[in-house]
Design an enzyme around this catalytic site. Structure first.
Site, short mmCIF file in Angstrom:
data_model
loop_
_atom_site.label_atom_id
_atom_site.label_comp_id
_atom_site.label_asym_id
_atom_site.label_seq_id
_atom_site.Cartn_x
_atom_site.Cartn_y
_atom_site.Cartn_z
N HIS A 17 -4.51 -0.55 5.84
CA HIS A 17 -4.03 0.22 6.99
C HIS A 17 -4.98 0.13 8.19
O HIS A 17 -5.53 1.13 8.63
CB HIS A 17 -3.75 1.68 6.62
CG HIS A 17 -4.78 2.36 5.72
ND1 HIS A 17 -6.11 2.38 6.01
CD2 HIS A 17 -4.63 3.03 4.55
CE1 HIS A 17 -6.74 3.05 5.06
NE2 HIS A 17 -5.86 3.44 4.17
N HIS B 217 -10.48 1.30 1.86
CA HIS B 217 -10.25 2.31 2.89
C HIS B 217 -11.45 2.21 3.83
O HIS B 217 -12.54 2.70 3.52
CB HIS B 217 -10.13 3.72 2.30
CG HIS B 217 -9.81 4.75 3.35
ND1 HIS B 217 -8.57 5.34 3.48
CD2 HIS B 217 -10.55 5.23 4.38
CE1 HIS B 217 -8.57 6.17 4.51
NE2 HIS B 217 -9.77 6.11 5.08
N ALA C 111 -3.95 14.97 5.40
CA ALA C 111 -3.66 13.71 6.09
C ALA C 111 -2.63 12.92 5.31
O ALA C 111 -2.73 12.80 4.09
CB ALA C 111 -4.94 12.90 6.23
N HIS D 167 0.86 -1.20 0.00
CA HIS D 167 0.00 0.00 0.00
C HIS D 167 0.89 1.24 0.00
O HIS D 167 1.50 1.58 1.01
CB HIS D 167 -0.91 0.02 1.24
CG HIS D 167 -1.85 1.20 1.25
ND1 HIS D 167 -3.21 1.04 1.33
CD2 HIS D 167 -1.63 2.54 1.19
CE1 HIS D 167 -3.79 2.25 1.32
NE2 HIS D 167 -2.85 3.17 1.24
N HIS E 41 3.16 14.65 1.52
CA HIS E 41 2.53 15.96 1.24
C HIS E 41 3.61 17.01 1.43
O HIS E 41 4.56 16.79 2.19
CB HIS E 41 1.40 16.23 2.22
CG HIS E 41 0.20 15.35 2.02
ND1 HIS E 41 -0.79 15.63 1.11
CD2 HIS E 41 -0.15 14.18 2.60
CE1 HIS E 41 -1.71 14.68 1.15
NE2 HIS E 41 -1.35 13.77 2.04
N ASP F 267 1.48 2.70 3.50
CA ASP F 267 0.63 3.89 3.35
C ASP F 267 1.49 5.16 3.41
O ASP F 267 1.02 6.21 3.85
CB ASP F 267 -0.49 3.94 4.40
CG ASP F 267 -1.57 4.96 4.03
OD1 ASP F 267 -1.67 5.33 2.86
OD2 ASP F 267 -2.30 5.38 4.95
N LYS G 132 -9.29 -0.15 -5.87
CA LYS G 132 -9.31 0.55 -4.58
C LYS G 132 -10.65 1.22 -4.34
O LYS G 132 -11.12 2.01 -5.16
CB LYS G 132 -8.19 1.59 -4.54
CG LYS G 132 -8.12 2.40 -3.25
CD LYS G 132 -7.79 1.54 -2.04
CE LYS G 132 -7.95 2.26 -0.72
NZ LYS G 132 -6.75 2.90 -0.23
N LEU H 121 -4.85 9.35 7.94
CA LEU H 121 -6.14 8.66 8.02
C LEU H 121 -5.96 7.21 7.61
O LEU H 121 -5.24 6.95 6.65
CB LEU H 121 -7.16 9.35 7.11
CG LEU H 121 -7.62 10.72 7.64
CD1 LEU H 121 -8.41 11.47 6.59
CD2 LEU H 121 -8.44 10.55 8.92
N HIS I 134 1.58 5.41 -1.70
CA HIS I 134 1.23 6.59 -2.50
C HIS I 134 2.50 7.14 -3.13
O HIS I 134 3.40 7.58 -2.40
CB HIS I 134 0.57 7.66 -1.63
CG HIS I 134 -0.71 7.18 -1.02
ND1 HIS I 134 -1.92 7.30 -1.64
CD2 HIS I 134 -0.95 6.53 0.15
CE1 HIS I 134 -2.86 6.76 -0.87
NE2 HIS I 134 -2.30 6.29 0.22
N LEU I 135 2.56 7.13 -4.46
CA LEU I 135 3.76 7.63 -5.15
C LEU I 135 3.57 9.01 -5.75
O LEU I 135 4.54 9.62 -6.19
CB LEU I 135 4.17 6.65 -6.27
CG LEU I 135 4.91 5.39 -5.84
CD1 LEU I 135 5.15 4.48 -7.03
CD2 LEU I 135 6.23 5.72 -5.14
N ARG I 136 2.31 9.50 -5.80
CA ARG I 136 2.01 10.81 -6.43
C ARG I 136 2.47 10.79 -7.90
O ARG I 136 2.72 9.73 -8.46
CB ARG I 136 2.67 11.97 -5.65
CG ARG I 136 2.46 11.92 -4.14
CD ARG I 136 1.02 11.84 -3.70
NE ARG I 136 0.87 12.05 -2.26
CZ ARG I 136 -0.17 11.62 -1.55
NH1 ARG I 136 -1.16 10.92 -2.13
NH2 ARG I 136 -0.25 11.85 -0.26
N ASN J 233 -5.09 7.42 -6.07
CA ASN J 233 -5.78 8.68 -5.72
C ASN J 233 -5.00 9.90 -6.19
O ASN J 233 -4.65 10.79 -5.41
CB ASN J 233 -6.09 8.75 -4.21
CG ASN J 233 -4.86 8.73 -3.33
OD1 ASN J 233 -3.82 8.18 -3.71
ND2 ASN J 233 -4.95 9.33 -2.16
C1 NCD Z 1 -3.44 9.23 2.03
C2 NCD Z 1 -2.98 10.25 1.00
O1 NCD Z 1 -2.44 11.28 1.39
O2 NCD Z 1 -3.11 10.00 -0.21
N1 NCD Z 1 -3.46 9.84 3.32
C3 NCD Z 1 -3.41 9.20 4.52
O3 NCD Z 1 -3.55 9.87 5.55
N2 NCD Z 1 -3.20 7.91 4.60
C4 NCD Z 1 -4.78 8.68 1.64
C5 NCD Z 1 -5.18 7.43 2.42
O4 NCD Z 1 -4.59 6.38 2.25
O5 NCD Z 1 -6.10 7.53 3.23
ZN ZN Z 2 -3.25 5.17 1.62
#
Ligand code: NCD
Ligand code: ZN
Length: 353
Positions: A174, A136, A263, A13, A251, A247, A99, A219, A15-17, A41
């Protein structure tokens, strides 16, 4: 123990943006992990096989020369997703899962699902195809206390889904509560869960330690110590239903340190090292390899990795900030110590990367 060698782990899990942010964070993951389940996302979200293929190509393009990494793509479930999209995903060979974000539950989830009943046709197609649903697991009902949103989601939303689609393969992402551990343990072998390093290491006190701590805001939220204990027992208990998913969610500093902050916690720079800390704390370092390198691959029906990484029991200081395109991001443990360090690895010989 002063060194720990394990089969190279995967991150189930992540997030690579995209764009410059992707280029900034990808090496941290690729140094440690062979593969990762890449969250969809983005803005706009990755809702089709075409978009997933483009995103995948951009990830491979962002990979520094000589590094190997396999992105496992996910589709962002919306109320417009069709069974034909699932068939196309299966045919593509690049989509590992779908997802499900409840609309409004977290960062970039506005295009998510308001009522899962509207997706029953798609869930039936996924059940038939064996394509995992990644969840989620939080309700968005403002009447529900923010610390109870996972527990209520499991009862209200996910239990009916797993009863209706008993062969649907589900990963509760998560997880943060004792109730979620119980839910996954009681469910069939088709239901598994990922656990983050930060939820294994911190309880909700960390959000308010000496003042408001935006870099511990993610989150689902950090929870009470009894929940952290349950997560640690699940991670270290040897059950194949629980596996590693960081996760890691970068940011910019500016969007975290502001009146209405985003988050997400960035852990990719020290991911496997942080899990080693948690497992060592639980006296279960010998269980780390199965959790990090076997259980997820087995659930996703993918081959286990063959090469290895080594962690050394040596403290190092996390930088106070990291470059993030033209901006900066504040990593987990910024300016503080991590107890394990990833050993330098010999460059792959004859790499065809
Ligand atoms: C994640 C994100 O920033 O894309 N943020 C987080 O707090 N985990 C989104 C997610 O997995 O809920
Ligand atoms: Zn996530």
């Amino acid at each position: 123990m002063t060194a720990l060698t394990l089969v190279r782990p995967d991150d189930w899990h992540l997030h690579l943006r995209d764009g410059a942010h992707l280029r900034a964070v990808l090496p941290d993951t690729a140094r440690r992990f062979a593969r990762a389940i890449v969250m969809p996302n983005l803005k706009p979200p990755v809702t089709s096989v075409g978009l997933a293929a483009r995103y995948r190509a951009s990830i491979l393009d962002a990979l520094p020369p000589g590094m190997r990494f396999e992105p496992l793509m996910t589709l962002y479930l919306t109320e417009a997703t069709t069974p034909a999209d699932i068939a196309e995903a299966m045919e593509s060979g690049i989509v590992a899962a779908v997802k499900y974000y409840p609309a409004g539950a977290t960062t970039h989830s506005a295009a998510g699902v308001t009522d899962i009943a509207r997706c029953h046709g798609v869930l039936a197609a996924m059940e038939e195809a064996g394509l995992p649903l990644l969840v989620h697991g939080e309700v968005t009902d403002p009447a529900v206390d923010v610390f109870d949103r996972e527990k209520v989601f499991l009862e209200r939303v996910l239990l009916p889904v797993v009863r209706r689609f008993p062969r649907l393969r589900v990963v509760v992402e998560h997880i943060t509560t004792r109730e979620a551990v119980d839910f996954v343990e009681a469910a069939s072998e088709n239901v598994a869960a990922t656990l983050t390093a930060h939820h294994l290491l911190l309880n909700r006190n960390a959000l308010f330690q000496g003042g408001l701590q935006p870099h511990h805001y993610c989150l689902p939220l950090l929870k009470r110590e009894i929940h952290r204990g349950a997560l640690l027992r699940a991670a270290t208990g040897g059950s194949p239903k629980f596996f590693l998913g960081t996760d890691s969610a970068p940011h910019t500093r500016a969007t975290k340190e502001t009146a209405c902050g985003c988050a997400g916690i960035y852990t990719a720079h020290a991911a496997i090292e942080l899990y080693a800390e948690a497992f060592e704390q639980a006296g279960a370092l010998e269980r780390l390899e199965a959790f990090a390198s076997f259980h997820g691959a087995d659930f996703y029906r993918l081959p286990r990795n063959e090469d290895r990484i080594t962690l050394e029991k040596t403290h190092w200081n996390v930088p106070s900030q990291l470059a993030f395109g033209d901006e900066v991001l504040i990593p987990f443990r910024a300016g503080e110590r991590v107890a394990w360090r990833l050993a330098e690895q010999p460059a792959p010989t004859g790499a065809e990367a």
